[in-house]
Structures are given as structure tokens and as C-alpha cells.
Design a protein around this motif. Sequence first.
Motif, PDB file in Angstrom:
ATOM      1  N   ALA A 159     -21.160 -24.696 -17.676  1.00 24.71           N
ATOM      2  CA  ALA A 159     -22.028 -23.561 -18.005  1.00 24.71           C
ATOM      3  C   ALA A 159     -22.769 -23.087 -16.767  1.00 24.71           C
ATOM      4  CB  ALA A 159     -23.024 -23.974 -19.080  1.00 24.71           C
ATOM      5  N   ASN A 160     -23.258 -21.879 -16.828  1.00 29.44           N
ATOM      6  CA  ASN A 160     -24.163 -21.376 -15.807  1.00 29.44           C
ATOM      7  C   ASN A 160     -25.560 -21.410 -16.417  1.00 29.44           C
ATOM      8  OD1 ASN A 160     -25.809 -19.851 -14.232  1.00 29.44           O
ATOM      9  ND2 ASN A 160     -24.454 -18.063 -14.107  1.00 29.44           N
ATOM     10  N   PRO A 161     -26.349 -22.435 -16.063  1.00 32.82           N
ATOM     11  CA  PRO A 161     -27.625 -22.635 -16.758  1.00 32.82           C
ATOM     12  C   PRO A 161     -28.615 -21.476 -16.566  1.00 32.82           C
ATOM     13  CG  PRO A 161     -27.041 -24.549 -15.408  1.00 32.82           C
ATOM     14  CD  PRO A 161     -26.113 -23.446 -15.022  1.00 32.82           C
ATOM     15  N   VAL A 162     -28.355 -20.628 -15.599  1.00 31.08           N
ATOM     16  CA  VAL A 162     -29.242 -19.474 -15.400  1.00 31.08           C
ATOM     17  C   VAL A 162     -29.053 -18.455 -16.530  1.00 31.08           C
ATOM     18  CG1 VAL A 162     -29.814 -17.558 -13.847  1.00 31.08           C
ATOM     19  CG2 VAL A 162     -29.212 -19.782 -12.900  1.00 31.08           C
ATOM     20  N   MET A 163     -27.795 -18.244 -16.915  1.00 34.36           N
ATOM     21  CA  MET A 163     -27.496 -17.193 -17.892  1.00 34.36           C
ATOM     22  C   MET A 163     -27.022 -17.710 -19.233  1.00 34.36           C
ATOM     23  SD  MET A 163     -25.345 -14.715 -15.389  1.00 34.36           S
ATOM     24  CE  MET A 163     -24.846 -13.596 -16.685  1.00 34.36           C
ATOM     25  N   GLU A 164     -26.641 -18.966 -19.289  1.00 37.11           N
ATOM     26  CA  GLU A 164     -26.002 -19.464 -20.506  1.00 37.11           C
ATOM     27  C   GLU A 164     -26.732 -20.652 -21.120  1.00 37.11           C
ATOM     28  OE1 GLU A 164     -21.307 -18.420 -19.576  1.00 37.11           O
ATOM     29  OE2 GLU A 164     -22.186 -20.177 -18.636  1.00 37.11           O
TER      30      GLU A 164
END
Lengths: 80, 80
Positions: free
Chosen positions: A67-72
Motif C-alpha cells: 500500500a501507499n500509506p500516504v494515500m491508501e
Amino acid sequence: MKAKIHITLKAGVLDPQGKAIEGALTGLGFTGIGNVRQGKFIELEVSESDPAKARSQIEEMCQKLLANPVMENYEIEVLG
Amino acid sequence: MKAKIHITLKAGVLDPQGKAIEGALTGLGFTGIGNVRQGKFIELEVSESDPAKARSQIEEMCQKLLANPVMENYEIEVLG
């Protein structure tokens, strides 16, 4: 140990894929459709047999790669 | 009426995306990972308020656009 991971865009993040699906469905004649959001769904198996350890290992995988923890956001479900 | 749709590759269909994830996770040092399969997860809202009708409408969307019925399975969950 089997696990399921749902990866979804955070609320407020624009979802162009969802918008495209919405537009295509409307183009096919479906009406009354809204708020289409597309996410990812990953199933995997880990050799770890302790559910808590398996979860923390998968959490690390989400943070580092899946995942991309910034956006997801991600949601992990460890199955028996 | 809200609904969730899971679209997954049928068993036996090669999943190159899943294989790539598996390889990347192994490359990052994770061990004991297997059977990684990636699918799609779609959330949407339909104006139809009858759950059975909403489900059949979404089923039609899956057949016509969202899934490839030759290679993919879909699972529809209609929420209250």
C-alpha cells in the motif's frame, strides 16, 4: 495461514479509476450509480502460524510494498 | 444502497501480478510467502432500494463491464 488484504484509497483522495467505471456504466445505460471507488484485494499465505505474528508481518508488507500509506488505507483479515 | 464487489481470477488462471508481488516481497526479505493472488475490489452506490433488484443490476454490471467472466469470478455483497 491465509490472509486477505483490502487496499482502498483514503476518503477525499480522487479516484480516477472509479470515475472512469462510473462513466462507463452510465454510458452502458445504467442509472442511479454513484460513489464508485476501486481498490485492490490481495490474498496470500504466510508460513507463520501465530495469528498475531502473521498480522504484524503482513502489516509490515503493506507499509513497505503493498500500500501507499500516504494515500491508501489497508485492512488485514487473517483467516484460521 | 451500497454494494461491495470482489473480482478475483479463477483458480488455475495464471496471476502474473500476484507472482510479481510474491517476488518483490521475497526480495524485501519476507520469507514463507506463497499463493499471492491479486484481485479488484469495487465499492459503489446504486439508487435501487430493493436488495434483490440491486443485486441483479450489479450482476449485470459485472457481466457487461466490471469482470471478465471467462477468466474472473465475482462476488457481490449488497449492504443495507
